[in-house]
Design a protein around this motif. Structure first.
Motif, PDB file in Angstrom:
ATOM      1  N   THR A 324      72.071 -43.549 148.584  1.00  0.00           N
ATOM      2  CA  THR A 324      71.528 -42.476 147.738  1.00  0.00           C
ATOM      3  C   THR A 324      71.038 -41.280 148.540  1.00  0.00           C
ATOM      4  O   THR A 324      70.726 -40.232 147.964  1.00  0.00           O
ATOM      5  CB  THR A 324      70.354 -43.004 146.880  1.00  0.00           C
ATOM      6  OG1 THR A 324      69.329 -43.518 147.747  1.00  0.00           O
ATOM      7  CG2 THR A 324      70.827 -44.112 145.959  1.00  0.00           C
ATOM      8  N   GLY A 325      70.948 -41.427 149.869  1.00  0.00           N
ATOM      9  CA  GLY A 325      70.485 -40.328 150.698  1.00  0.00           C
ATOM     10  C   GLY A 325      71.627 -39.450 151.169  1.00  0.00           C
ATOM     11  O   GLY A 325      72.805 -39.779 151.037  1.00  0.00           O
ATOM     12  N   ASP A 326      71.274 -38.319 151.728  1.00  0.00           N
ATOM     13  CA  ASP A 326      72.282 -37.368 152.197  1.00  0.00           C
ATOM     14  C   ASP A 326      71.742 -36.673 153.449  1.00  0.00           C
ATOM     15  O   ASP A 326      70.638 -36.123 153.444  1.00  0.00           O
ATOM     16  CB  ASP A 326      72.587 -36.338 151.112  1.00  0.00           C
ATOM     17  CG  ASP A 326      73.692 -35.369 151.537  1.00  0.00           C
ATOM     18  OD1 ASP A 326      74.489 -35.742 152.412  1.00  0.00           O
ATOM     19  OD2 ASP A 326      73.724 -34.246 151.014  1.00  0.00           O
ATOM     20  N   GLY A 327      72.508 -36.718 154.524  1.00  0.00           N
ATOM     21  CA  GLY A 327      72.067 -36.073 155.746  1.00  0.00           C
ATOM     22  C   GLY A 327      72.894 -36.497 156.936  1.00  0.00           C
ATOM     23  O   GLY A 327      73.729 -37.409 156.850  1.00  0.00           O
ATOM     24  N   SER A 328      72.639 -35.865 158.066  1.00  0.00           N
ATOM     25  CA  SER A 328      73.413 -36.142 159.273  1.00  0.00           C
ATOM     26  C   SER A 328      72.741 -37.166 160.172  1.00  0.00           C
ATOM     27  O   SER A 328      73.345 -37.636 161.129  1.00  0.00           O
ATOM     28  CB  SER A 328      73.626 -34.840 160.068  1.00  0.00           C
ATOM     29  OG  SER A 328      72.371 -34.250 160.390  1.00  0.00           O
ATOM     30  N   ASN A 329      71.482 -37.500 159.899  1.00  0.00           N
ATOM     31  CA  ASN A 329      70.789 -38.523 160.676  1.00  0.00           C
ATOM     32  C   ASN A 329      69.962 -39.399 159.745  1.00  0.00           C
ATOM     33  O   ASN A 329      69.831 -39.104 158.542  1.00  0.00           O
ATOM     34  CB  ASN A 329      69.898 -37.892 161.754  1.00  0.00           C
ATOM     35  CG  ASN A 329      68.906 -36.889 161.170  1.00  0.00           C
ATOM     36  OD1 ASN A 329      68.087 -37.233 160.328  1.00  0.00           O
ATOM     37  ND2 ASN A 329      69.006 -35.641 161.612  1.00  0.00           N
ATOM     38  N   ILE A 330      69.404 -40.449 160.312  1.00  0.00           N
ATOM     39  CA  ILE A 330      68.690 -41.437 159.506  1.00  0.00           C
ATOM     40  C   ILE A 330      67.512 -40.804 158.776  1.00  0.00           C
ATOM     41  O   ILE A 330      67.292 -41.079 157.588  1.00  0.00           O
ATOM     42  CB  ILE A 330      68.207 -42.602 160.395  1.00  0.00           C
ATOM     43  CG1 ILE A 330      69.403 -43.370 160.944  1.00  0.00           C
ATOM     44  CG2 ILE A 330      67.293 -43.536 159.612  1.00  0.00           C
ATOM     45  CD1 ILE A 330      69.031 -44.496 161.879  1.00  0.00           C
ATOM     46  N   GLN A 331      66.761 -39.963 159.482  1.00  0.00           N
ATOM     47  CA  GLN A 331      65.584 -39.383 158.859  1.00  0.00           C
ATOM     48  C   GLN A 331      65.949 -38.505 157.675  1.00  0.00           C
ATOM     49  O   GLN A 331      65.300 -38.565 156.624  1.00  0.00           O
ATOM     50  CB  GLN A 331      64.786 -38.581 159.886  1.00  0.00           C
ATOM     51  CG  GLN A 331      63.475 -38.042 159.342  1.00  0.00           C
ATOM     52  CD  GLN A 331      62.625 -39.142 158.739  1.00  0.00           C
ATOM     53  OE1 GLN A 331      62.433 -40.176 159.346  1.00  0.00           O
ATOM     54  NE2 GLN A 331      62.130 -38.917 157.539  1.00  0.00           N
ATOM     55  N   GLU A 332      66.974 -37.686 157.799  1.00  0.00           N
ATOM     56  CA  GLU A 332      67.394 -36.836 156.679  1.00  0.00           C
ATOM     57  C   GLU A 332      67.864 -37.678 155.502  1.00  0.00           C
ATOM     58  O   GLU A 332      67.613 -37.336 154.345  1.00  0.00           O
ATOM     59  CB  GLU A 332      68.506 -35.891 157.136  1.00  0.00           C
ATOM     60  CG  GLU A 332      68.044 -34.801 158.095  1.00  0.00           C
ATOM     61  CD  GLU A 332      69.195 -33.899 158.519  1.00  0.00           C
ATOM     62  OE1 GLU A 332      70.342 -34.157 158.072  1.00  0.00           O
ATOM     63  OE2 GLU A 332      68.958 -32.944 159.288  1.00  0.00           O
ATOM     64  N   ILE A 333      68.554 -38.781 155.802  1.00  0.00           N
ATOM     65  CA  ILE A 333      69.023 -39.665 154.741  1.00  0.00           C
ATOM     66  C   ILE A 333      67.845 -40.265 153.985  1.00  0.00           C
ATOM     67  O   ILE A 333      67.819 -40.285 152.750  1.00  0.00           O
ATOM     68  CB  ILE A 333      69.916 -40.783 155.323  1.00  0.00           C
ATOM     69  CG1 ILE A 333      71.231 -40.187 155.833  1.00  0.00           C
ATOM     70  CG2 ILE A 333      70.186 -41.871 154.281  1.00  0.00           C
ATOM     71  CD1 ILE A 333      72.098 -41.175 156.581  1.00  0.00           C
ATOM     72  N   ILE A 334      66.834 -40.750 154.740  1.00  0.00           N
ATOM     73  CA  ILE A 334      65.666 -41.355 154.111  1.00  0.00           C
ATOM     74  C   ILE A 334      64.892 -40.336 153.292  1.00  0.00           C
ATOM     75  O   ILE A 334      64.431 -40.622 152.187  1.00  0.00           O
ATOM     76  CB  ILE A 334      64.754 -41.995 155.176  1.00  0.00           C
ATOM     77  CG1 ILE A 334      65.466 -43.176 155.848  1.00  0.00           C
ATOM     78  CG2 ILE A 334      63.443 -42.472 154.551  1.00  0.00           C
ATOM     79  CD1 ILE A 334      65.780 -44.317 154.933  1.00  0.00           C
ATOM     80  N   GLU A 335      64.772 -39.119 153.822  1.00  0.00           N
ATOM     81  CA  GLU A 335      64.018 -38.078 153.122  1.00  0.00           C
ATOM     82  C   GLU A 335      64.629 -37.738 151.774  1.00  0.00           C
ATOM     83  O   GLU A 335      63.925 -37.416 150.818  1.00  0.00           O
ATOM     84  CB  GLU A 335      63.941 -36.822 153.991  1.00  0.00           C
ATOM     85  CG  GLU A 335      63.025 -36.939 155.196  1.00  0.00           C
ATOM     86  CD  GLU A 335      63.013 -35.671 156.024  1.00  0.00           C
ATOM     87  OE1 GLU A 335      63.561 -34.657 155.531  1.00  0.00           O
ATOM     88  OE2 GLU A 335      62.491 -35.681 157.139  1.00  0.00           O
ATOM     89  N   THR A 336      65.956 -37.779 151.688  1.00  0.00           N
ATOM     90  CA  THR A 336      66.638 -37.367 150.459  1.00  0.00           C
ATOM     91  C   THR A 336      67.021 -38.549 149.569  1.00  0.00           C
ATOM     92  O   THR A 336      67.589 -38.346 148.495  1.00  0.00           O
ATOM     93  CB  THR A 336      67.916 -36.582 150.802  1.00  0.00           C
ATOM     94  OG1 THR A 336      68.766 -37.388 151.640  1.00  0.00           O
ATOM     95  CG2 THR A 336      67.554 -35.295 151.546  1.00  0.00           C
ATOM     96  N   ALA A 337      66.711 -39.774 150.008  1.00  0.00           N
ATOM     97  CA  ALA A 337      67.141 -40.965 149.266  1.00  0.00           C
ATOM     98  C   ALA A 337      66.316 -41.158 147.995  1.00  0.00           C
ATOM     99  O   ALA A 337      65.178 -40.702 147.887  1.00  0.00           O
ATOM    100  CB  ALA A 337      67.032 -42.203 150.153  1.00  0.00           C
ATOM    101  N   ASP A 338      66.900 -41.851 147.036  1.00  0.00           N
ATOM    102  CA  ASP A 338      66.215 -42.232 145.803  1.00  0.00           C
ATOM    103  C   ASP A 338      65.674 -43.646 145.999  1.00  0.00           C
ATOM    104  O   ASP A 338      66.394 -44.633 145.840  1.00  0.00           O
ATOM    105  CB  ASP A 338      67.191 -42.184 144.625  1.00  0.00           C
ATOM    106  CG  ASP A 338      66.495 -42.389 143.284  1.00  0.00           C
ATOM    107  OD1 ASP A 338      65.437 -43.036 143.256  1.00  0.00           O
ATOM    108  OD2 ASP A 338      67.036 -41.914 142.259  1.00  0.00           O
ATOM    109  N   SER A 339      64.399 -43.738 146.378  1.00  0.00           N
ATOM    110  CA  SER A 339      63.828 -45.040 146.707  1.00  0.00           C
ATOM    111  C   SER A 339      63.773 -45.966 145.499  1.00  0.00           C
ATOM    112  O   SER A 339      63.879 -47.189 145.638  1.00  0.00           O
ATOM    113  CB  SER A 339      62.423 -44.865 147.292  1.00  0.00           C
ATOM    114  OG  SER A 339      61.568 -44.216 146.368  1.00  0.00           O
TER     115      SER A 339
END
Length: 577
Positions: A324-339
């Motif tokens: 559900t996340g979107d980004g080029s690294n793990i942190q960006e993915i987590i920030e944009t994810a739908d927890s």
């Protein structure tokens, strides 16, 4: 009879309070605004703190959480209305239709409810198919004492680090059978679970909390056009100042390792010891032979039948975050994810795997498997009722601007070097009153960070000093929110800890409160030491560890086995059969 009289007096007192509020609140509503007006908030009044105070006070004194929460919501619904005599009666119904109903209608809240039921269903299945007993059998090869059991429980919090809800539900449900065997009180288990959930999620570089916290910081930076540091960088630089989170983790590990307890936690432990010879004190049936006989009759299977569904839960939630996340690294993915989606997918997948493994090995038939699932879900119902009412009360505090009132009271007391310490204390009070750590962060972060920036600039402080104060304020909001959350009986994570460990909720709050208050006090002193006394943070932490050890060994005790008679520190499992 005595309890009936107590409730009668309480009801009469509440009615009197409502009439007094109806007469005095309109006049008081416009008296205190200062900082709140500057934040462009609606008018606030001292009466905004009454609903949470009513709920908290009644819950602690009368040990009736559902009743207390509803009275708090009713009081808040009345204050949010027209304050007329007729509103006393209409607010009784609007409390249900406008607040409790909305609490369940919220998609995020419903996600947590479903996730909790899914976890309960999965745990019910792996309990009935014998997987849980298999895990206990495997772990008890290495865990032979209370100290080992407590340390393993605390350290498991580091494994499920990515979300406090998942941490609480997985660790609490998994370790409860083992800690029961070791005669560790449910209150101690609930503390170990609760105190390693939010603090770890708060400081973890990758977690479901990070996206929200970075978002709160970004909202605050939007009011500071001259401040151009990335929000995640601000969070990362603030970590050394999150004294409450780190000291809580240290406190949990040290008190588990020492085997000592004090205050209300020690009383709960002594009560459990006495229960072996006084059955009426055995409120959790930890000593009743009927329970042992039932367990002997139940199936015991390989530990993998519990471990696989739990691992699927953990990695399913992580996978959901990635998807559900979107980004080029793990942190960006987590920030944009739908927890919320991630938790639902992980919980549902783990229950499906538990059912599939149970049926494929013929450990249980279809009927018994579904019965185990429903029994597991049923254990969650009482806690979920509390959780829904707590959410409704939290919504009341938002509508009444409770946080704005608290800011207006303490705002004039703040100055550059004392600002982080005051913010830590204010955040704790707000989280305690509202029962929401995330709500506190979301409300206070956009107010506190720009305030720190303005105070630093107006006071002529240097660039580095101003940034240090901002970093400290960010951690003060985060740490204070968790501190107040730990102390509040209407906090969702505190309630979930009670659910997962099946501990009486009021007992959990009462036994956790002294430990949380001690760590909170040490954290305030640490913040004063860093900002006011200019002691480096890398010196503060060793000093804090020394203070924590001194407190534990000065006040903590191991109950005398001769006096309280079953086992002392080294109580061991001699047999599971």
């Amino acid at each position: 009879m005595k309890q009936n009289w107590s409730f009668l007096v309480l009801a009469l007192g509440l009615i009197a309070c409502i009439f007094i509020l109806g007469a005095g609140a309109p006049e008081a509503a416009g008296t205190i605004q200062s900082t709140a007006e500057q934040a462009q908030s609606p008018s606030v009044s001292w009466t905004s703190v009454l609903p949470p105070l009513v709920a908290i006070g009644i819950a602690l004194v009368f040990r009736q959480v559902l009743f207390a929460l509803f009275l708090g919501i009713w009081c808040g619904a009345f204050l949010a209305g027209d304050l007329s005599f007729f509103s006393v009666f209409t607010s009784f119904f609007t409390a249900l239709s406008d607040y409790i109903l909305d609490a369940t209608a919220d998609a995020g809240h419903m996600s947590i409810i479903i996730f909790t039921l899914l976890i309960g269903g999965m745990v019910g299945i792996i309990t009935d198919n014998g997987g849980t007993r298999g895990v206990i059998r495997a772990i008890t090869r290495y865990v032979r004492t209370k100290v080992h059991g407590q340390l393993i429980t605390a350290l498991m919090g580091f494994i499920v680090f990515f979300d406090d809800y998942a941490n609480t539900m997985v660790v609490g449900n998994t370790m409860r059978p083992l800690t029961d065997k070791l005669r560790i009180s449910r209150a101690k288990l609930a503390y170990l679970v609760d105190a390693t959930a939010a603090p770890i999620a708060t400081v973890a570089l990758v977690s479901t909390w990070i996206g929200a916290m970075v978002g709160f910081i970004a909202d605050a930076e939007a009011k500071m056009p001259e401040f151009n540091e990335a929000a995640y960088s601000v969070f990362f630089n603030s970590l050394p100042y999150n004294f409450y989170a780190f000291f809580t983790i240290l406190f949990v590990i040290l008190i588990a390792w020492s085997g000592r307890d004090f205050a209300t936690m020690l009383k709960a432990r002594i009560t459990l010891y006495k229960a072996k010879h006084e059955p009426e004190l055995d409120r959790y049936n930890l000593y009743k032979e009927k329970i042992r006989e039932d367990e002997i009759k139940k199936t015991e299977s390989h530990w993998i039948n519990a471990a696989v569904p739990i691992f699927v839960l953990v990695f399913g939630c992580i996978g959901g975050l990635v998807v559900t996340g979107d980004g080029s690294n793990i942190q960006e993915i987590i920030e944009t994810a739908d927890s919320y989606k991630a938790l639902l997918w992980g919980g549902f997948l783990s229950m499906v795997v538990a059912i599939a493994m149970t049926l494929s090995q013929r450990l249980l038939d279809v009927e018994d498997t579904l019965k185990g699932m429903m029994d597991g879900m049923h254990t969650m119902f009482d806690g979920l009722l509390i959780l829904v009412l707590a959410w409704a009360l939290s919504a009341i505090t938002v509508e009444l601007n409770t946080a704005d009132y608290l800011m207006s009271v303490f705002g004039d007391l703040l100055n550059p070097y004392w600002l982080p310490s005051m913010v830590l204390f204010l955040s704790a009070i707000t989280a305690f009153a509202t029962g929401s750590s995330w709500g506190t962060m979301g409300i206070l972060m956009p107010l506190v960070v720009p305030l720190a920036w303005e105070i630093g600039n107006s006071s002529g402080l240097g660039f580095e000093v101003t940034h240090e104060i901002i970093y400290a304020c960010v951690s003060a909001v985060l740490g204070g929110s968790v501190w107040g959350d730990h102390c509040s009986p209407i906090s969702d994570t505190t309630i979930l800890s009670s659910i997962a460990t099946q501990c009486d909720h009021v007992e959990h709050v009462n036994t956790q409160l002294p430990y949380a208050m001690i760590v909170g006090a040490i954290s305030i002193l640490a913040m004063v030491g860093v900002l006011v006394l200019s002691i480096p943070w890398w010196v503060i932490y060793p000093l804090g560890v020394v203070v924590i050890i001194a407190v534990i060994f000065k006040f903590g005790k191991i109950p005398d086995p001769e006096e309280y008679a079953p086992e002392g520190k080294e109580a061991a499992i001699t047999s599971l059969d």
